[in-house]
Design a protein around this motif. Structure first.
Motif, PDB file in Angstrom:
ATOM      1  N   THR A  13      15.476  35.208  19.927  1.00 12.74           N
ATOM      2  CA  THR A  13      16.859  35.306  19.550  1.00 12.74           C
ATOM      3  C   THR A  13      17.742  34.247  20.249  1.00 12.74           C
ATOM      4  N   ALA A  14      17.529  33.723  20.948  1.00 16.33           N
ATOM      5  CA  ALA A  14      19.163  32.492  21.064  1.00 16.33           C
ATOM      6  C   ALA A  14      18.960  31.816  19.690  1.00 16.33           C
ATOM      7  N   GLN A  15      17.741  31.726  19.088  1.00 12.86           N
ATOM      8  CA  GLN A  15      18.159  30.365  17.663  1.00 12.86           C
ATOM      9  C   GLN A  15      18.840  31.390  16.720  1.00 12.86           C
ATOM     10  N   ILE A  16      17.921  33.143  17.091  1.00 11.24           N
ATOM     11  CA  ILE A  16      18.750  33.443  15.891  1.00 11.24           C
ATOM     12  C   ILE A  16      20.601  33.870  15.897  1.00 11.24           C
ATOM     13  N   SER A  17      20.952  33.530  17.586  1.00 14.60           N
ATOM     14  CA  SER A  17      22.605  33.948  17.468  1.00 14.60           C
ATOM     15  C   SER A  17      23.344  33.023  17.586  1.00 14.60           C
ATOM     16  N   VAL A  61      23.419  31.282  15.086  1.00 14.23           N
ATOM     17  CA  VAL A  61      23.157  31.849  13.009  1.00 14.23           C
ATOM     18  C   VAL A  61      23.709  32.214  12.881  1.00 14.23           C
ATOM     19  N   PHE A  62      23.951  34.126  13.736  1.00  9.99           N
ATOM     20  CA  PHE A  62      24.473  34.629  13.686  1.00  9.99           C
ATOM     21  C   PHE A  62      26.649  34.142  14.314  1.00  9.99           C
ATOM     22  N   ASP A  63      26.903  33.376  15.723  1.00  2.00           N
ATOM     23  CA  ASP A  63      27.542  33.383  16.135  1.00  2.00           C
ATOM     24  C   ASP A  63      28.305  32.827  14.884  1.00  2.00           C
ATOM     25  N   VAL A  64      28.496  31.839  13.968  1.00  2.00           N
ATOM     26  CA  VAL A  64      29.059  31.138  12.558  1.00  2.00           C
ATOM     27  C   VAL A  64      28.544  32.418  12.256  1.00  2.00           C
ATOM     28  N   ALA A  65      28.203  33.197  11.160  1.00  2.11           N
ATOM     29  CA  ALA A  65      28.575  34.661  10.105  1.00  2.11           C
ATOM     30  C   ALA A  65      29.733  35.522  11.524  1.00  2.11           C
ATOM     31  N   VAL A  66      30.014  35.419  11.803  1.00  3.38           N
ATOM     32  CA  VAL A  66      30.914  36.011  13.089  1.00  3.38           C
ATOM     33  C   VAL A  66      32.033  35.476  12.479  1.00  3.38           C
ATOM     34  N   ARG A  67      32.081  34.641  12.877  1.00  2.00           N
ATOM     35  CA  ARG A  67      33.452  33.829  12.526  1.00  2.00           C
ATOM     36  C   ARG A  67      33.662  33.655  11.590  1.00  2.00           C
ATOM     37  N   LEU A  68      32.465  33.298  10.459  1.00  2.00           N
ATOM     38  CA  LEU A  68      33.073  32.847   9.254  1.00  2.00           C
ATOM     39  C   LEU A  68      33.643  34.450   8.722  1.00  2.00           C
ATOM     40  N   GLY A  69      33.016  36.054   9.265  1.00  2.00           N
ATOM     41  CA  GLY A  69      33.540  37.347   9.153  1.00  2.00           C
ATOM     42  C   GLY A  69      32.294  37.821   8.363  1.00  2.00           C
ATOM     43  N   LEU A  70      31.350  37.335   7.758  1.00  2.00           N
ATOM     44  CA  LEU A  70      30.257  38.045   7.454  1.00  2.00           C
ATOM     45  C   LEU A  70      29.342  39.286   8.738  1.00  2.00           C
ATOM     46  N   PRO A  71      29.146  40.542   7.346  1.00  2.00           N
ATOM     47  CA  PRO A  71      27.957  40.516   8.326  1.00  2.00           C
ATOM     48  C   PRO A  71      26.925  40.623   8.914  1.00  2.00           C
ATOM     49  N   LEU A  72      26.689  41.536   9.733  1.00  2.00           N
ATOM     50  CA  LEU A  72      24.162  40.781  10.102  1.00  2.00           C
ATOM     51  C   LEU A  72      23.683  41.793  10.112  1.00  2.00           C
ATOM     52  N   LYS A  73      21.968  41.473  10.127  1.00  2.00           N
ATOM     53  CA  LYS A  73      21.544  42.054   9.558  1.00  2.00           C
ATOM     54  C   LYS A  73      20.209  41.541   9.880  1.00  2.00           C
ATOM     55  N   LEU A  74      19.117  41.708  10.560  1.00  2.00           N
ATOM     56  CA  LEU A  74      18.253  41.237  10.751  1.00  2.00           C
ATOM     57  C   LEU A  74      16.662  41.870  11.163  1.00  2.00           C
ATOM     58  N   HIS A  75      15.244  40.936  10.878  1.00  2.00           N
ATOM     59  CA  HIS A  75      14.189  41.328  10.424  1.00  2.00           C
ATOM     60  C   HIS A  75      14.314  41.389  11.886  1.00  2.00           C
ATOM     61  N   ALA A  76      13.900  42.829  12.240  1.00  2.00           N
ATOM     62  CA  ALA A  76      13.428  42.820  14.031  1.00  2.00           C
ATOM     63  C   ALA A  76      11.784  43.722  13.932  1.00  2.00           C
ATOM     64  N   GLU A  77      11.625  43.228  15.610  1.00  2.00           N
ATOM     65  CA  GLU A  77      10.193  43.724  15.796  1.00  2.00           C
ATOM     66  C   GLU A  77       9.519  44.047  15.183  1.00  2.00           C
ATOM     67  N   GLN A  78       9.167  43.374  13.966  1.00  2.00           N
ATOM     68  CA  GLN A  78       7.911  44.121  12.523  1.00  2.00           C
ATOM     69  C   GLN A  78       6.262  43.820  13.078  1.00  2.00           C
ATOM     70  N   LEU A  79       6.370  42.584  13.842  1.00  2.00           N
ATOM     71  CA  LEU A  79       4.911  41.921  14.344  1.00  2.00           C
ATOM     72  C   LEU A  79       4.705  42.197  15.802  1.00  2.00           C
ATOM     73  N   SER A  80       5.868  42.081  16.842  1.00  2.00           N
ATOM     74  CA  SER A  80       5.731  42.360  18.067  1.00  2.00           C
ATOM     75  C   SER A  80       7.254  42.464  18.660  1.00  2.00           C
ATOM     76  N   THR A 119      15.968  43.818  18.216  1.00  2.00           N
ATOM     77  CA  THR A 119      16.440  45.305  17.912  1.00  2.00           C
ATOM     78  C   THR A 119      17.867  44.808  18.532  1.00  2.00           C
ATOM     79  N   GLN A 120      18.199  44.379  20.140  1.00  2.00           N
ATOM     80  CA  GLN A 120      18.372  45.131  20.988  1.00  2.00           C
ATOM     81  C   GLN A 120      19.823  44.084  20.638  1.00  2.00           C
ATOM     82  N   LEU A 121      18.708  42.216  19.887  1.00  2.00           N
ATOM     83  CA  LEU A 121      20.147  41.678  19.648  1.00  2.00           C
ATOM     84  C   LEU A 121      20.865  42.099  18.392  1.00  2.00           C
ATOM     85  N   ALA A 122      20.559  42.720  17.371  1.00  2.00           N
ATOM     86  CA  ALA A 122      20.651  43.235  16.402  1.00  2.00           C
ATOM     87  C   ALA A 122      21.387  44.678  16.670  1.00  2.00           C
TER      88      ALA A 122
END
Length: 397
Positions: free
Chosen positions: A216-220, A222-241, A246-249
């Motif tokens: 989650t820290a590593q994805i965060s 990337v997400f922080d940069v996306a937010v600054r660029l004004g881009l919406p977010l999606k996430l592969h979450a809780e597939q194998l564990s 999901t909470q991060l999304a």
């Protein structure tokens, strides 16, 4: 144009099909101008060019809101390995999985990737799809990630279909950064996101939050940069564990959290509060022979919109049939046929941030499917059967 003699599935709300038994639809330029019972057609449209649909069923066109449809090679050999006892995680840690596709994708030209992808795109179009989400993530270097996104953009230029792109640089750690995921995020993923955005290639930013990928820290980061660029977010979450994806999304107000097999009731509550769509992907569940099903009842209880997609990819879901995905969702996850149809239309549009399609209402995009069927439940009921009679894209037959 006025479409007449049709059974119309409006999906105007999420409670029922909104079926109009003897309906008509007036089409404007790329939009639905009016819909209702044939007896109530306004005088304005009575002189329009009429097209008799012969009593067939009409639904919103299908939307595939999660695909990895641009890639090189295939992974049939790994399919055989898994059948001989190897787990998805074991294959990935041995250098297979996503990394094997990275090797093939890096070596392919844009023309080769496009030609290969179009065979899969054509299969989706043949079952009534008019909007496809396409992810990068099989390059894991700047050159190949940009190449994939350019190919994804090109699809819409050579086929009658809309494409939304998602930058998935945080998909896996490439071999040259083995054991150094943070360095990969900082030195490759984030700079490539900036480059792709500058070139106008990105509609959303995605990530793979999993033990074999990124935390989650590593994805965060990337997400922080996306937010600054004004881009919406999606996430592969809780597939194998469950490692908190999901909470991060939900925390970031992402458009969607996808897979979510290991999501909990608390996760479902968080998605509901953030307005994030849960994207259910039965193709991967089936192919990987998983046993942990997504918490469908929790999503229902908390009012979380559930979208549905093929997850078309070379390893865990080599699926190009949205109709089969609907049947799988009903059979394996006990979604209802109504939920499956909403998942491939209105809720799929929500997962892509769109509000102008997925329902048959005035003002919506005139993307429609005409089916040789009597009732919408038939679309999820049949296996290996395509009842599509006609696909209408941007109001054109």
């Amino acid at each position: 144009m006025l479409l007449t003699n049709a059974k119309i599935v409006t999906l105007q709300d999420n409670q029922d099909y909104g079926l109009i038994e003897d309906g008509a639809i007036a089409l404007g330029e790329e939009q639905i101008a009016w819909v209702g019972p044939a007896a109530d057609v306004p005088d304005t449209y009575l002189n329009a060019s009429a097209h008799d649909l012969g009593g067939r069923l009409v639904t919103p066109a299908l939307i595939d809101c999660h695909t990895h449809i641009v890639f090189g090679g295939n992974r049939a050999a790994e399919f055989e390995l898994r059948l001989n006892g190897a787990s998805y995680e074991e294959v990935a840690r041995a250098g297979g999985g996503i990394i094997s596709t990275v090797t093939a994708t890096r070596s392919a030209t844009e023309q080769e990737l496009l030609a290969d992808a179009l065979t899969r795109v054509d299969a989706l179009i043949a079952e009534g799809v008019t909007l496809i989400e396409v992810k990068s993530g099989y390059g894991l270097d700047q050159e190949t990630e940009l190449k994939m996104l350019r190919v994804a953009r090109h699809i819409a230029q050579v086929r009658p279909v809309d494409v939304r792109t998602s930058f998935l640089g945080a998909h896996a750690v490439p071999p040259e950064f083995k054991g150094r995921p943070d360095a990969y995020i900082d030195d490759v993923c984030i700079p490539t996101l900036h480059a792709a955005h500058a070139e106008g290639l990105v509609d959303a930013v995605d990530g793979f939050c999993e033990g074999i990928a990124f935390d989650t820290a590593q994805i965060s980061r990337v997400f922080d940069v996306a937010v600054r660029l004004g881009l919406p977010l999606k996430l592969h979450a809780e597939q194998l564990s469950n490692i908190g994806g999901t909470q991060l999304a939900a925390k970031y107000g992402a458009l969607s959290a996808d897979h979510v097999e290991y999501a909990t009731d608390t996760d479902a509550e968080a998605l509901a509060k953030s307005g994030t769509v849960a994207v259910v992907l039965p193709g991967a569940f089936y192919t990987l022979r998983e046993t942990q099903a997504p918490p469908i009842q929790s999503f229902r209880d908390h009012g979380v919109p559930m979208a549905l997609a093929t997850d078309c990819n070379p390893g865990s879901s080599p699926l190009t049939s949205p109709l089969l995905a609907m049947n799988m969702a009903c059979t394996m996850f006990r979604m209802t046929p109504l939920e499956a149809l909403l998942g491939m239309t209105a809720h799929a549009a929500m997962a892509l941030g769109g509000i102008d399609r997925g329902r048959i209402v005035a003002g919506a995009r005139a993307d429609l499917c005409v089916w040789n069927a009597q009732h919408p439940s038939e679309l999820a009921y049949r296996i290996g059967f395509n009842p599509l009679h006609q696909r209408i894209f941007k109001g054109s037959l």
